[in-house]
Design an enzyme around this catalytic site. Structure first.
Site, PDB file in Angstrom:
ATOM      1  N   CYS A  33       0.825  -1.209   0.000  1.00 59.16           N
ATOM      2  CA  CYS A  33       0.000   0.000   0.000  1.00 59.16           C
ATOM      3  C   CYS A  33       0.857   1.257   0.000  1.00 59.16           C
ATOM      4  CB  CYS A  33      -0.949   0.007   1.194  1.00 59.16           C
ATOM      5  SG  CYS A  33      -0.091   0.035   2.774  1.00 59.16           S
ATOM      6  N   CYS A 103      -2.546  -3.076   8.627  1.00 59.13           N
ATOM      7  CA  CYS A 103      -2.193  -1.740   9.107  1.00 59.13           C
ATOM      8  C   CYS A 103      -1.719  -1.827  10.557  1.00 59.13           C
ATOM      9  CB  CYS A 103      -3.385  -0.801   9.004  1.00 59.13           C
ATOM     10  SG  CYS A 103      -4.312  -0.950   7.461  1.00 59.13           S
TER      11      CYS A 103
HETATM   12 FE1  FES Z   1      -1.581   0.460   4.244  1.00 57.59          FE
HETATM   13 FE2  FES Z   1      -3.415   0.747   6.012  1.00 57.59          FE
HETATM   14  S1  FES Z   1      -3.719   0.512   3.896  1.00 57.59           S
HETATM   15  S2  FES Z   1      -1.313   0.663   6.329  1.00 57.59           S
END
Ligand code: FES
Length: 147
Positions: A33, A103
């Site tokens: 991400c 996360c």
């Molecule tokens: Fe990457 Fe939450 S989407 S840390």
């Protein structure tokens, strides 16, 4: 989708900022991400975490988990901080959606990376602590640190 606690910690993050001359700093990133979390620890001579701050460039859940993780480790001996897992952080927030569990992993890893930095600087080893997988040093990209 998110618990009230997650929303609260996202909107009013605790311990956001940085510590100058921190005892240990850990920066970790999630290659998928692209989110990055940095934790600063101020550890006293009795190995108690006197202060902790965080900076997170990431999603709302990452901000909320950083905030909660700092609350959980503040005032604790480093061995206690070692026991705080990502699921403990998620539980303290009354849960996270499954797609957001990674996360909270970032929060656990950032704390471990900061403890690792502290241990390296002081020439000590902390029981159960291993070299962080996704530690990012200043000026270094996280390309190889995929997990
Ligand atoms: Fe990457 Fe939450 S989407 S840390």
């Amino acid at each position: 989708m998110y618990s009230e606690k997650v929303m609260d910690h996202f909107q009013n993050p605790r311990n956001m900022g940085e510590i100058e001359d921190a005892s240990g700093v850990g920066t970790v990133g999630n290659a998928k991400c692209g989110d990055i979390m940095r934790i600063y620890l101020d550890i006293d001579e009795n190995q108690i975490i006197r202060d902790v701050k965080f900076k997170t460039f990431g999603c709302g859940a990452a901000v909320a988990t950083s905030s909660m993780a700092t609350e959980l480790v503040k005032g604790k001996p480093i061995q206690e901080a070692m026991k705080i897992t990502n699921s403990a952080v998620a539980e303290a927030l009354d849960g996270l959606p499954p797609v957001k569990m990674h996360c909270s992993l970032l929060a656990e890893e950032a704390i471990h990376a900061a403890l690792w930095d502290y241990a390296q600087k002081h020439g000590i080893s902390i029981e159960g602590l291993q070299k962080p997988k996704s530690d990012i040093h200043d000026g270094e990209e996280s390309e190889e640190e995929v997990y």
